[in-house]
Design a protein around this motif. Structure first.
Motif, PDB file in Angstrom:
ATOM      1  N   THR A  31      41.162 117.497   1.295  1.00  0.00           N
ATOM      2  CA  THR A  31      40.470 116.502   1.456  1.00  0.00           C
ATOM      3  C   THR A  31      41.571 115.709   2.697  1.00  0.00           C
ATOM      4  N   THR A  34      40.112 110.362   5.254  1.00  0.00           N
ATOM      5  CA  THR A  34      38.508 109.929   5.236  1.00  0.00           C
ATOM      6  C   THR A  34      37.932 109.809   3.723  1.00  0.00           C
ATOM      7  N   ILE A  36      36.314 112.795   2.905  1.00  0.00           N
ATOM      8  CA  ILE A  36      35.782 114.089   2.667  1.00  0.00           C
ATOM      9  C   ILE A  36      36.238 115.389   2.723  1.00  0.00           C
ATOM     10  N   TYR A  38      36.899 119.517   2.884  1.00  0.00           N
ATOM     11  CA  TYR A  38      36.844 121.041   3.645  1.00  0.00           C
ATOM     12  C   TYR A  38      37.398 121.573   2.937  1.00  0.00           C
ATOM     13  N   THR A  52      38.965 113.961  14.971  1.00  0.00           N
ATOM     14  CA  THR A  52      38.216 113.301  14.376  1.00  0.00           C
ATOM     15  C   THR A  52      38.214 113.654  13.074  1.00  0.00           C
ATOM     16  N   CYS A  53      37.512 112.977  12.430  1.00  0.00           N
ATOM     17  CA  CYS A  53      36.941 114.270  11.084  1.00  0.00           C
ATOM     18  C   CYS A  53      35.461 114.248  11.565  1.00  0.00           C
ATOM     19  N   LEU A  55      32.744 114.757   9.865  1.00  0.00           N
ATOM     20  CA  LEU A  55      31.238 114.431   9.353  1.00  0.00           C
ATOM     21  C   LEU A  55      31.799 112.237   9.549  1.00  0.00           C
ATOM     22  N   THR A  56      32.756 112.315   9.595  1.00  0.00           N
ATOM     23  CA  THR A  56      32.467 110.310   9.845  1.00  0.00           C
ATOM     24  C   THR A  56      33.225 109.862  11.263  1.00  0.00           C
ATOM     25  N   LYS A  57      33.414 110.897  12.184  1.00  0.00           N
ATOM     26  CA  LYS A  57      34.298 111.187  13.427  1.00  0.00           C
ATOM     27  C   LYS A  57      35.631 109.822  13.388  1.00  0.00           C
ATOM     28  N   GLN A  58      36.133 109.293  12.617  1.00  0.00           N
ATOM     29  CA  GLN A  58      36.718 108.284  12.376  1.00  0.00           C
ATOM     30  C   GLN A  58      38.453 109.109  12.410  1.00  0.00           C
TER      31      GLN A  58
END
Length: 419
Positions: A31, A34, A36, A38, A52-53, A55-58
């Motif tokens: 994890t 963020t 999420i 993977y 970056t993440c 999914l969240t693009k953070q």
């Protein structure tokens, strides 16, 4: 693939078991900050280039260490075991990834090794850790002094390599590890600065019969010569060029061959090194390489670039024109490989026509089709303007001999005056 499709039909996989990157059941879920989750392999590969993440693009910090999601992994393992009769593969418990402390400890063991057995044990364990993942290799490269101690092993082992099988084995292990790290130019430059005997050690390794070790030594030699300051490049020992040429003769592997070509191209900007390479037989080997059979595009470009370097000295031009196929094979590569290859080949032909053009060579250039190729290049939009101008310049050098040559086809003779 059919088996996987059958599983999907018969058993519905819970969506939270599936990695958002690979769309496959996760084997080692981790994890990010963020929140999420993977599969470890997929997210580590992603973070090498993205940062970056997905999914969240953070943004994700470069030193982020994803947190293992043990609860989810156990749920996945239980679910897979429950549905094993339906063709679902079991998910084994993953091996814990190396952490910074473990890698640093292995490097410390390497430094402190007082016997060849202890040194080999530490090297082999470090090699296994580095082979596990890109993440581990980044950890190893980041440990202060790790690369230096590995280079010291290579240098020290090569001093004793003739008398000790353990020394050769230690050198092999250290070379394999260093070559796997993909070190930055800055790190390599620092390595060269701190290890004056490194090149000699690599030459000693290249002189051995172990093809794997020779390939690793070739790759590291390419890397260190690419960052070496000019004052050290000009004083490279003759053995460097002899071993680079021998690698081309032996064709140890494609990476080793390409590394040897890079060494020849990168070190022969200076006249003394050109002569050393020519004396080592580089010109004949390069011509034979282009003549013997299909050569990959990049390999052909590098071989022609190396010949261009060699033809920057009288010895190199003499070696090329004295080779029975030298002029012919260079002319043959024009407009047949790539724009880069054509540029290098035209440069070689210009050097020969300008500085080594005996009556026999002038005639040979016409008979082998090199002049025809120059005529075509002079008019071709496939080549850059500088290459076209070099071709026209070369044609003007011997216009009287070539303009009405019976070796030129009539349509090419018509092009000649405009060159």
């Amino acid at each position: 693939m059919e088996e996987q499709q059958q599983v999907e039909v018969e058993v519905e996989v819970p969506s939270y078991f599936v990695c958002p990157i690979s769309l496959q059941i996760m084997r080692d879920p981790v994890t990010l900050p963020t929140g999420i989750t993977y599969d470890r392999d997929g997210i580590e590969r992603w973070l090498l280039t993205a940062g970056t993440c997905p999914l969240t693009k953070q943004p994700v910090p470069p030193d982020c260490d994803p947190t293992p999601n043990h609860t989810l992994r156990r749920l996945i393992q239980s679910w897979c075991a429950l549905h094993a009769d339906h063709g679902v593969d079991l998910v084994p418990t993953p091996k814990p990834p190396a952490d910074r402390a473990r890698v640093a400890d292995l490097v410390s063991r390497l430094r402190a090794a007082t016997s060849s057995a202890a040194l080999l044990d530490a090297l082999r364990e470090l090699r296994d850790v580095a082979a596990e993942s890109e993440r581990n290799r980044k950890l190893l490269a980041a440990v202060p002094g790790a690369v230096d101690v590995l280079a010291a092993v290579v240098v020290g082992s090569c001093r004793d390599a003739k008398s000790s099988g353990h020394a050769k084995a230690a050198c092999d292990e250290a070379l394999e590890i260093v070559c796997s790290l993909e070190l930055s130019e800055r790190c390599l430059a620092r390595l060269v600065e701190r290890n004056e005997e490194l090149v000699d050690a690599l030459v000693a390794t290249l002189q051995r019969t172990n093809t794997t070790s020779r390939a690793h030594a070739a790759l590291l030699l390419e890397a260190v010569t690419a960052v070496m300051p000019s004052n050290r490049l000009v004083s490279l020992p003759e053995e460097v060029f002899g071993e680079a040429v021998q690698l081309l003769r032996d064709r140890v592997s494609s990476p080793a061959t390409r590394a040897a070509l890079h060494v020849l191209v990168g070190t022969t900007s200076w006249g003394r090194n050109r002569v050393k390479a020519v004396d080592a037989g580089a010109v004949a080997v390069l011509v034979d390489m282009l003549l013997d059979g299909p050569v990959e595009r990049r390999g052909c470009e590098l071989a022609l670039a190396a010949l261009d370097r060699m033809c920057g000295c009288a010895e190199g031009r003499a070696a090329l024109v004295s080779h029975g196929a030298g002029v012919a094979v260079v002319g043959r590569k024009v407009l047949r490989v790539s724009e880069v290859a054509s540029e290098k080949a035209v440069r070689v032909l210009r050097s020969v026509a300008r500085h080594a053009a005996t009556a026999a060579v002038v005639q040979e250039m016409a008979q082998t089709g090199a002049v025809e190729k120059l005529c075509v290049v002079a008019q071709s939009e496939q080549c850059g303007e500088r290459t076209r101008e070099r071709a026209r310049e070369t044609l003007r050098l011997h216009a009287r001999a070539w303009r009405n040559s019976p070796c030129l086809q009539p349509h090419l003779q018509a092009l000649y005056p405009s060159c």
